[in-house]
Write an enzyme that holds these catalytic residues in place. Structure first.
Site, PDB file in Angstrom:
ATOM      1  N   ARG A  74      11.691  -6.083   5.106  1.00  0.00           N
ATOM      2  CA  ARG A  74      11.531  -4.547   4.914  1.00  0.00           C
ATOM      3  C   ARG A  74      12.435  -3.919   5.770  1.00  0.00           C
ATOM      4  O   ARG A  74      12.705  -4.472   6.884  1.00  0.00           O
ATOM      5  CB  ARG A  74      10.075  -4.399   5.183  1.00  0.00           C
ATOM      6  CG  ARG A  74       9.821  -2.796   5.210  1.00  0.00           C
ATOM      7  CD  ARG A  74       8.438  -2.205   5.179  1.00  0.00           C
ATOM      8  NE  ARG A  74       7.611  -2.791   6.352  1.00  0.00           N
ATOM      9  CZ  ARG A  74       6.443  -2.519   6.540  1.00  0.00           C
ATOM     10  NH1 ARG A  74       5.743  -1.796   5.385  1.00  0.00           N
ATOM     11  NH2 ARG A  74       5.994  -2.936   7.548  1.00  0.00           N
ATOM     12  N   ARG A 119      10.956  -2.279  11.515  1.00  0.00           N
ATOM     13  CA  ARG A 119       9.824  -1.769  12.496  1.00  0.00           C
ATOM     14  C   ARG A 119       9.613  -2.732  13.657  1.00  0.00           C
ATOM     15  O   ARG A 119       9.651  -3.930  13.481  1.00  0.00           O
ATOM     16  CB  ARG A 119       8.749  -1.726  11.328  1.00  0.00           C
ATOM     17  CG  ARG A 119       8.421  -0.031  10.950  1.00  0.00           C
ATOM     18  CD  ARG A 119       7.330   0.095  10.030  1.00  0.00           C
ATOM     19  NE  ARG A 119       5.982  -0.722  10.363  1.00  0.00           N
ATOM     20  CZ  ARG A 119       5.057  -0.481   9.637  1.00  0.00           C
ATOM     21  NH1 ARG A 119       5.147   0.135   8.411  1.00  0.00           N
ATOM     22  NH2 ARG A 119       3.947  -1.099   9.926  1.00  0.00           N
ATOM     23  N   ARG A 167      -1.203  -9.375  13.002  1.00  0.00           N
ATOM     24  CA  ARG A 167      -1.581  -8.391  12.063  1.00  0.00           C
ATOM     25  C   ARG A 167      -2.461  -8.953  10.818  1.00  0.00           C
ATOM     26  O   ARG A 167      -3.531  -8.354  10.526  1.00  0.00           O
ATOM     27  CB  ARG A 167      -0.544  -7.439  11.540  1.00  0.00           C
ATOM     28  CG  ARG A 167       0.196  -6.498  12.757  1.00  0.00           C
ATOM     29  CD  ARG A 167       1.401  -6.240  12.138  1.00  0.00           C
ATOM     30  NE  ARG A 167       1.522  -5.492  10.957  1.00  0.00           N
ATOM     31  CZ  ARG A 167       2.582  -5.050  10.417  1.00  0.00           C
ATOM     32  NH1 ARG A 167       3.999  -5.650  10.584  1.00  0.00           N
ATOM     33  NH2 ARG A 167       2.441  -4.184   9.176  1.00  0.00           N
ATOM     34  N   LYS A 185       0.997  -1.116   0.209  1.00  0.00           N
ATOM     35  CA  LYS A 185       0.061  -0.250  -0.174  1.00  0.00           C
ATOM     36  C   LYS A 185       0.715   1.122  -0.059  1.00  0.00           C
ATOM     37  O   LYS A 185       0.696   2.147  -0.770  1.00  0.00           O
ATOM     38  CB  LYS A 185      -1.075  -0.072   1.194  1.00  0.00           C
ATOM     39  CG  LYS A 185      -1.848  -1.067   1.241  1.00  0.00           C
ATOM     40  CD  LYS A 185      -2.820  -1.063   2.462  1.00  0.00           C
ATOM     41  CE  LYS A 185      -2.115  -1.187   4.041  1.00  0.00           C
ATOM     42  NZ  LYS A 185      -1.444  -2.233   4.180  1.00  0.00           N
ATOM     43  N   ARG A 189     -10.175   1.021   8.258  1.00  0.00           N
ATOM     44  CA  ARG A 189      -9.882  -0.498   8.286  1.00  0.00           C
ATOM     45  C   ARG A 189     -11.029  -1.177   9.029  1.00  0.00           C
ATOM     46  O   ARG A 189     -11.087  -2.276   9.457  1.00  0.00           O
ATOM     47  CB  ARG A 189      -8.503  -0.719   9.393  1.00  0.00           C
ATOM     48  CG  ARG A 189      -7.218  -0.046   8.493  1.00  0.00           C
ATOM     49  CD  ARG A 189      -6.305  -0.612   9.331  1.00  0.00           C
ATOM     50  NE  ARG A 189      -4.883  -0.087   8.880  1.00  0.00           N
ATOM     51  CZ  ARG A 189      -3.714  -0.280   8.877  1.00  0.00           C
ATOM     52  NH1 ARG A 189      -3.494  -1.782   9.355  1.00  0.00           N
ATOM     53  NH2 ARG A 189      -2.719   0.308   8.421  1.00  0.00           N
TER      54      ARG A 189
HETATM   55  P1  AP5 Z   1       4.743  -1.564   1.972  1.00  0.00           P
HETATM   56  O1  AP5 Z   1       4.743  -0.601   0.901  1.00  0.00           O
HETATM   57  O2  AP5 Z   1       5.628  -1.116   2.997  1.00  0.00           O
HETATM   58  O3  AP5 Z   1       3.531  -2.443   2.347  1.00  0.00           O
HETATM   59  P2  AP5 Z   1       2.171  -1.784   3.098  1.00  0.00           P
HETATM   60  O4  AP5 Z   1       1.046  -2.706   2.602  1.00  0.00           O
HETATM   61  O5  AP5 Z   1       2.311  -0.217   3.155  1.00  0.00           O
HETATM   62  O6  AP5 Z   1       2.580  -2.301   4.557  1.00  0.00           O
HETATM   63  P3  AP5 Z   1       2.449  -1.966   6.025  1.00  0.00           P
HETATM   64  O7  AP5 Z   1       3.118  -2.868   6.889  1.00  0.00           O
HETATM   65  O8  AP5 Z   1       3.009  -0.470   6.340  1.00  0.00           O
HETATM   66  O9  AP5 Z   1       0.853  -1.898   6.212  1.00  0.00           O
HETATM   67  P4  AP5 Z   1       0.074  -2.061   7.411  1.00  0.00           P
HETATM   68  O10 AP5 Z   1      -1.120  -1.730   7.085  1.00  0.00           O
HETATM   69  O11 AP5 Z   1       0.263  -3.170   8.373  1.00  0.00           O
HETATM   70  O12 AP5 Z   1       1.161  -0.913   8.421  1.00  0.00           O
HETATM   71  P5  AP5 Z   1       0.510   0.662   8.643  1.00  0.00           P
HETATM   72  O13 AP5 Z   1       1.853   1.195   8.920  1.00  0.00           O
HETATM   73  O14 AP5 Z   1      -0.495   1.074   7.670  1.00  0.00           O
HETATM   74  O15 AP5 Z   1       5.607  -2.883   1.468  1.00  0.00           O
HETATM   75  C1  AP5 Z   1       6.127  -3.992   2.299  1.00  0.00           C
HETATM   76  C2  AP5 Z   1       7.412  -4.449   1.945  1.00  0.00           C
HETATM   77  O16 AP5 Z   1       7.452  -5.182   0.553  1.00  0.00           O
HETATM   78  C3  AP5 Z   1       8.548  -3.345   1.657  1.00  0.00           C
HETATM   79  O17 AP5 Z   1       9.777  -3.900   1.848  1.00  0.00           O
HETATM   80  C4  AP5 Z   1       8.388  -3.051   0.181  1.00  0.00           C
HETATM   81  O18 AP5 Z   1       9.653  -2.638  -0.360  1.00  0.00           O
HETATM   82  C5  AP5 Z   1       8.253  -4.566  -0.485  1.00  0.00           C
HETATM   83  N1  AP5 Z   1       7.346  -4.531  -1.594  1.00  0.00           N
HETATM   84  C6  AP5 Z   1       6.310  -3.711  -1.904  1.00  0.00           C
HETATM   85  N2  AP5 Z   1       5.831  -4.000  -3.102  1.00  0.00           N
HETATM   86  C7  AP5 Z   1       6.453  -4.963  -3.317  1.00  0.00           C
HETATM   87  C8  AP5 Z   1       6.516  -5.831  -4.677  1.00  0.00           C
HETATM   88  N3  AP5 Z   1       5.501  -5.455  -5.610  1.00  0.00           N
HETATM   89  N4  AP5 Z   1       7.373  -6.820  -4.662  1.00  0.00           N
HETATM   90  C9  AP5 Z   1       8.133  -7.194  -3.897  1.00  0.00           C
HETATM   91  N5  AP5 Z   1       8.289  -6.478  -2.852  1.00  0.00           N
HETATM   92  C10 AP5 Z   1       7.286  -5.308  -2.654  1.00  0.00           C
HETATM   93  O19 AP5 Z   1       0.045   0.496  10.368  1.00  0.00           O
HETATM   94  C11 AP5 Z   1       0.747  -0.135  11.328  1.00  0.00           C
HETATM   95  C12 AP5 Z   1      -0.133  -0.134  12.703  1.00  0.00           C
HETATM   96  O20 AP5 Z   1      -0.837   1.199  13.126  1.00  0.00           O
HETATM   97  C13 AP5 Z   1      -1.501  -1.053  12.662  1.00  0.00           C
HETATM   98  O21 AP5 Z   1      -0.852  -2.446  12.971  1.00  0.00           O
HETATM   99  C14 AP5 Z   1      -2.248  -0.549  13.930  1.00  0.00           C
HETATM  100  O22 AP5 Z   1      -1.768  -0.640  15.006  1.00  0.00           O
HETATM  101  C15 AP5 Z   1      -2.110   1.191  13.477  1.00  0.00           C
HETATM  102  N6  AP5 Z   1      -3.054   1.711  12.493  1.00  0.00           N
HETATM  103  C16 AP5 Z   1      -2.719   2.062  11.175  1.00  0.00           C
HETATM  104  N7  AP5 Z   1      -4.003   2.589  10.716  1.00  0.00           N
HETATM  105  C17 AP5 Z   1      -4.806   2.248  11.525  1.00  0.00           C
HETATM  106  C18 AP5 Z   1      -6.306   2.431  11.272  1.00  0.00           C
HETATM  107  N8  AP5 Z   1      -6.922   3.046  10.480  1.00  0.00           N
HETATM  108  N9  AP5 Z   1      -7.126   2.059  12.579  1.00  0.00           N
HETATM  109  C19 AP5 Z   1      -6.439   1.304  13.481  1.00  0.00           C
HETATM  110  N10 AP5 Z   1      -5.174   1.218  13.736  1.00  0.00           N
HETATM  111  C20 AP5 Z   1      -4.284   1.599  12.699  1.00  0.00           C
END
Ligand code: AP5
Length: 215
Positions: free
Chosen positions: A126, A159, A170, A13, A87
């Protein structure tokens, strides 16, 4: 243009939202980045969010909704991509209320589908820049120097929530809660699901085609 990008943790994402924001001049609003910035700055929001994030649980809806609403209202742009929010069903409904009040209809919800096995591989490799939040992958998207961010030379980190047990938790939270919310958008014809597997640029092309198909 107002877009949502949803999908399991590690689906890409953030990677795709950054590309889209740059190519189409959108404000990239990432809920996880917003929370991590607050943790680093030691704000009340950051202190409240940290334990939930470290465990891989969702931050409570009321806290998250307030933070994202403030971020959207403060944005200089009416064109944005929301990454990681909503979410839950209450978050989706709160977003609708806000966008209606602001007169900013939603154009498209893109869901990136990636298998759990692939997610575990992606998140384990990552590395994240704590300053600018850019992400790398030690196999698929390496930085020039394995330990430093290409953009600002900051030391890269694994992270806290990218440990194997937390990744699995997660994923459970995603399947139990966020996946169910998708019907809310599917019922209104706003949801497009895309294969998130393959090269980053190939996925970006699919995202682009989905947007063009709507225009
Ligand atoms: P990356 O682009 O970083 O993936 P992502 O989907 O953004 O992953 P996140 O782990 O950031 O998502 P998340 O939803 O768990 O975390 P968030 O920070 O939002 O890609 C991942 C890896 O793959 C990277 O190394 C990249 O280089 C690689 N990659 C990407 N595309 C690729 C491809 N095509 N091929 C190969 N490799 C690839 O949330 C964290 C925490 O915050 C949550 O757990 C929760 O506690 C809280 N939180 C956030 N939003 C909310 C909400 N709305 N409500 C409640 N709690 C929330």
């Amino acid at each position: 243009m107002r877009l949502l990008i949803v999908g399991p943790p590690g689906a890409g994402k953030g990677t795709q939202a950054r590309i889209l924001a740059e190519r189409r001049g959108l404000d990239h609003i990432a809920s996880g980045d917003l929370l991590r910035e607050n943790i680093r700055a030691g704000t009340a929001l950051g202190r409240e969010a940290q334990s939930y994030m470290d465990r891989g649980d969702l931050v409570p809806d009321d806290v998250m909704i307030k933070a994202i609403e403030a971020r959207i209202v403060d944005s200089d742009s009416k064109d944005f991509i929301l990454d990681g929010f909503p979410r839950t069903q209450p978050q989706a409904e709160a977003l609708d209320d806000l966008l209606e009040r602001l007169g900013l209809p939603l154009d498209l919800v893109i869901c990136l589908a990636v298998s759990d096995e692939k997610i575990i591989e992606r998140l384990g490799g990552r590395r994240t820049c704590p300053a600018c939040q850019r992400t790398y992958h030690m196999q698929y998207e390496r930085p020039q120097d394995d330990e430093r961010c290409d953009e600002d030379n900051t030391g890269l980190v694994l992270r806290a929530d990218d440990q194997p047990d937390t990744i699995r938790h997660r994923l459970d939270v995603y399947h139990d809660t966020t996946e169910r919310m998708l019907d809310y958008y599917a019922d209104r014809g706003l949801l497009t699901s895309l294969d998130g597997d393959g090269y980053v640029e190939s996925v970006a092309e699919r995202v682009d085609q989905a947007i063009e198909a709507r225009s």
